[in-house]
Write a protein that holds these residues in place. Sequence first.
Motif, PDB file in Angstrom:
ATOM      1  N   VAL A 159      41.767 -16.081  50.604  1.00  0.00           N
ATOM      2  CA  VAL A 159      40.392 -16.595  50.706  1.00  0.00           C
ATOM      3  C   VAL A 159      39.374 -15.492  50.976  1.00  0.00           C
ATOM      4  O   VAL A 159      38.175 -15.699  50.825  1.00  0.00           O
ATOM      5  N   ARG A 160      39.851 -14.341  51.406  1.00  0.00           N
ATOM      6  CA  ARG A 160      38.963 -13.211  51.678  1.00  0.00           C
ATOM      7  C   ARG A 160      39.746 -11.930  51.426  1.00  0.00           C
ATOM      8  O   ARG A 160      40.977 -11.925  51.374  1.00  0.00           O
ATOM      9  N   PRO A 181      40.205 -12.652  69.205  1.00  0.00           N
ATOM     10  CA  PRO A 181      41.089 -12.747  68.036  1.00  0.00           C
ATOM     11  C   PRO A 181      40.450 -12.073  66.821  1.00  0.00           C
ATOM     12  O   PRO A 181      39.223 -12.056  66.694  1.00  0.00           O
ATOM     13  N   ALA A 182      41.276 -11.543  65.962  1.00  0.00           N
ATOM     14  CA  ALA A 182      40.778 -10.898  64.741  1.00  0.00           C
ATOM     15  C   ALA A 182      39.909 -11.865  63.947  1.00  0.00           C
ATOM     16  O   ALA A 182      40.163 -13.063  63.933  1.00  0.00           O
ATOM     17  N   PHE A 183      38.903 -11.325  63.282  1.00  0.00           N
ATOM     18  CA  PHE A 183      37.943 -12.203  62.602  1.00  0.00           C
ATOM     19  C   PHE A 183      38.294 -12.420  61.128  1.00  0.00           C
ATOM     20  O   PHE A 183      37.462 -12.313  60.241  1.00  0.00           O
ATOM     21  N   TRP A 184      39.554 -12.697  60.891  1.00  0.00           N
ATOM     22  CA  TRP A 184      39.958 -13.069  59.537  1.00  0.00           C
ATOM     23  C   TRP A 184      41.107 -14.069  59.627  1.00  0.00           C
ATOM     24  O   TRP A 184      41.684 -14.280  60.684  1.00  0.00           O
ATOM     25  N   ARG A 185      41.367 -14.683  58.502  1.00  0.00           N
ATOM     26  CA  ARG A 185      42.450 -15.656  58.412  1.00  0.00           C
ATOM     27  C   ARG A 185      43.759 -15.009  58.844  1.00  0.00           C
ATOM     28  O   ARG A 185      44.131 -13.959  58.315  1.00  0.00           O
ATOM     29  N   LEU A 186      44.433 -15.644  59.794  1.00  0.00           N
ATOM     30  CA  LEU A 186      45.758 -15.180  60.195  1.00  0.00           C
ATOM     31  C   LEU A 186      46.772 -16.228  59.743  1.00  0.00           C
ATOM     32  O   LEU A 186      46.711 -17.373  60.173  1.00  0.00           O
TER      33      LEU A 186
END
Lengths: 657, 657
Positions: B327-328, B34-39
Amino acid sequence: MLQSSEWIWYPGDFEIYHHLLLNTRREERYHQWPAFWRLDDCYHNVKFRKEVQCDTPEEMTVYAHGSGVIWVDGKRYPFEKPINLSTGSHTIEIMVARTDGLPSIFIEGQQSASNSSWEANDYSIDWLPAGCNGLYLKKEDDPAIFAFQYEEILPLSIEQGEEGLLYDYGKETFAALMFENVQATKDIQLFYGESIEEALDTEHSIIIDTIPAASASYHCHPRAFRYLFIKGAEKEQFKLTAKYEYLPLEQKGSFTCSNDLINRIWETAEYTLHLNSREFFLDGIKRDRWVWSGDAYQSYLINNYLYFDPAITKRTIIALRGKDPIVRHINTIIDYSFYWLMSVYDYYETTKDIDFITMIYPRMKSMMEYCISRTDEDGFIRGREGDWVFIDWAEIDKTGAVSAVQMLYAESLKAVWACGELIGAGEKRYLERYEQLKARINECFWDEKRGAYIDSFESGKRNVTRHANIFALLWNLADSKQRESIITNVLLNDEVPQISTPYFKFYELSVMSRIGQLDYVSRQIQDYWGSMMKLDATTFWEEYNPEITGPERLSMYDDRYGKSLCHAWGASPIYVLGRYYLGVYPTSPGYESYVVEPQLGGLEWIKGTVPVNGGTVYVELTQDALEVKSDLAGGVVRINGQDYPLSIDVPFVLSLS
Amino acid sequence: MLQSSEWIWYPGDFEIYHHLLLNTRREERYHQWPAFWRLDDCYHNVKFRKEVQCDTPEEMTVYAHGSGVIWVDGKRYPFEKPINLSTGSHTIEIMVARTDGLPSIFIEGQQSASNSSWEANDYSIDWLPAGCNGLYLKKEDDPAIFAFQYEEILPLSIEQGEEGLLYDYGKETFAALMFENVQATKDIQLFYGESIEEALDTEHSIIIDTIPAASASYHCHPRAFRYLFIKGAEKEQFKLTAKYEYLPLEQKGSFTCSNDLINRIWETAEYTLHLNSREFFLDGIKRDRWVWSGDAYQSYLINNYLYFDPAITKRTIIALRGKDPIVRHINTIIDYSFYWLMSVYDYYETTKDIDFITMIYPRMKSMMEYCISRTDEDGFIRGREGDWVFIDWAEIDKTGAVSAVQMLYAESLKAVWACGELIGAGEKRYLERYEQLKARINECFWDEKRGAYIDSFESGKRNVTRHANIFALLWNLADSKQRESIITNVLLNDEVPQISTPYFKFYELSVMSRIGQLDYVSRQIQDYWGSMMKLDATTFWEEYNPEITGPERLSMYDDRYGKSLCHAWGASPIYVLGRYYLGVYPTSPGYESYVVEPQLGGLEWIKGTVPVNGGTVYVELTQDALEVKSDLAGGVVRINGQDYPLSIDVPFVLSLS
């Protein structure tokens, strides 16, 4: 041997996910009825990490609900295959995504075993201790399915009538029906009823279901009912099993007294609260089956005198708050945002659970900032577009700023300030705002002529109800002169309309107990709750007017069976009897010190137990003697104006004759 | 007759939901990634409303993905049952919850038919026009499933070897394999390859799958590949069908010229972008199969010269931004937040789609506020914990504030200011901040001695790369003297390291085109992209070093087959050839006015079409003559320093000999 593991998830997300599921399950005949407010969801993409120190080599196997990957010391591994960890330190990170539910992992291992020593991250900067709750200990478990327990229950009677079969399970319950060996050539219609009237009134019964023709078996969702009417059916057409679905809770509080009606009321209140104690504290098990903050607030306090289960209180607090950004008040109700804020500090007062305060404080602060952003130049909060000012179903003048709301706001400011202080993040501005607000409340809402707080100063009506005056006494907003005036001019004044809902009777009976009107409280419990029992209540109702005894007693919201007959807030006698009769309450957080101050309230004798954060206090009071016993240090017995220290496990006995 | 209806949802949630699904689908051997950022996810509880005016009585039937209820004039109705609406006005509100996907509704009716005349609400205060996109027109559809199209493709060759079967589909593709009539006693192992090496290297091929023994049929997820190796299998053991999964896109731009290599490069670039144009613009179809803002930014611009499909650009912009709170940085990369901000204004410039600006502006503003909150006293933005400063894979000195990042920030401030102005919400402070930042950039990063912008002033290294200097020219941060200096000292200076990635060649070739170095651009296209073709590329690669031609050409990220061989940013020749050779570009939003300024760039002749927001411009340029034709008003032909107005549908012909 493997260390014990449990399923872990992003902290708070278990609650938020189940809150989403629960609040979309309300049914009414052919449609469902999702809650009319924003329902947040868990994060669907999260990661976990731990620096695992292995004293000996170990095998680690990761199971997940969701897809993803394991990183061990920078190398990638799949789930469900054992990974060998050599002696030494290992940096482990696990990424899990589950797009349709709660992502969670379970790790078999020694030092790598999954538990709250792992940290979780939502791809923001902060890592938090992973969430877990002791309910999901087997790798076959799925935290996306709430861990209820089930027990078969049998009907008290089955009546075969011309129209169909009527089952009576003897009392209100919450159960899943399973039909097996079904032999029917046409659809079988089911009609549930909290009352017999509702089950038989097939045009209007709120919960209905249909077993499609030619189904061999049919499993119904768990639902609230006492009666079940199966239209046009005969006993031989199926095998019916009912499984009671419940949360196992240990009954730590108890109460009996010389009055048998009050004893039965206490038992019924216990059963009422138990049915509503599920994933979270519900309002009612048939309707709305939602989580309402003001309702839950009372359940937390009742819980303290019954199960002392901090887990369900915490779950409910987390679920109600949801996530940022805040776009509306909790449940759309201004007062309900404030009950939420107050509940956090109240929870701390009984548990001294500082970890929870650390976790929830940022959400508490953003909740308060949302409220502050909606105040006017007076510093008052007032209903804006889409806000609901509830307070109570009563003739309250809600024009502009409403006094009872400002009092809740004041108490909430204190709660936020206090919680901040606990974790070294206290902000004085909250306390300053509290002081200013308190002064403004007294300037704008105190009516010297009436000797009471008025509802609204803007309408010019200067209407007095009991509500704000009760709050002012409970939370010390009135000085001693005002206090006396309120007691005379409001609380003991029959010309001020009576409180008529079980909901607000919680606050009324509390304040009446505090001002020494326990005889009134004992009478109210017998009259109000007692009359529900006379109308055959097996659980207490959402609302009750002693003057209505016919079928209309069941109606509400223009709906023939709209009234919830099993409503958590009906259980307040448990709180009142534990708090003011057995008289046990904390005087420092977590019951590190506490008082036992029993009162008979006009009864001949009372006895019972009160849970005190890991301990139990036993109290027995007659007109002649008092006996108190506790297994927790810090207790003081207070009677007849004197304090007596309580020793652990040593009965304190005092003759009163 | 019923009015045409379409599925509707909360605006933006279709994109956000599919973005969640897509970004969790990346595969690698036995695990997913999975992508390494907030989804973010869609809202799961929403409502819709419309004041329906019926001239005649009509029947309305609501279908939903999710559970819920319909309110018509205060009365409740279930889904899927016709409701009669009498002549007159009706207040209709529909509540829908879907806990595991995208809630959506479809209404059969006349005036009540579902479309964007309905409004949607997420239980905040604001109602917005409901989302819909013309792809879900039948009640059997489900917007939670992306509406791809499918077409059977056949392998070019099937080779039976000792080890198994090797399929070659002739070119990179994205397809779902279906195995039927499977007759295998043991598991069948599948190995996909973008290259033949990868398919045959069964220990390392990235995408693998297994048909379990004794399965009669097996359907694989759609995946990227050209080659397929089926280990230990024989042709007779199954029937294999491959279904190409794609988004139908009309090719509105075209380009041919006297150089056949360039023509083939253009075709390959088109195919590369098409494969990556799906729910959103992907980076690559095998790896990462994620949506990256900096990659997508180039795809938007290429799209303008190829499909002119605003829908996919809009979808990608909405998906990348997600929901509040931020958040990012987008994709965790500072520069990628800025490309996102810039893309919104760029999108407006080509489409004049003010509705989209109205919808996205609040999210644009909160994105910019997040960036501003992370600036230092200089007003510069610099990487903080967890931030990634990407710019390019190159030897850029990234100490402290990085010049290229500040330039992106400056351009973004202008974009936010301009978008605000468009909807009457412009905030001067953005423009002021832009002016200050521009001045600070020149103070801190301009190196008079080197005649160039340096990467970082904090490290003391005063390192010069092409990157910031390219940005300074593209976005007019340099004055005319600095401009000349940059051209001489950086762009035409071989001592400054060359741009080596297709990603940054996009900006390099753009700026070289602008400074009149089209011959260099033509050579670059032939050398760089041409050599990939010589290595048998059927789509363009993520990264390419002409010096590496062996199997190492396939490796990246320490992974033998880690390099994506079908990467959207490889398609930039389409943009460059359309924008600077055919020379068509807007001079006011939505191509209300535009310029056609063709250049041969050293080629003998060029011809092609450029889509111009609903119209098409045809351009043909030889050394002797120019012909331009357009079906859209507002065009000006600019050649040899002269402007000629263009009439609709009238060929403009100019002799150049």
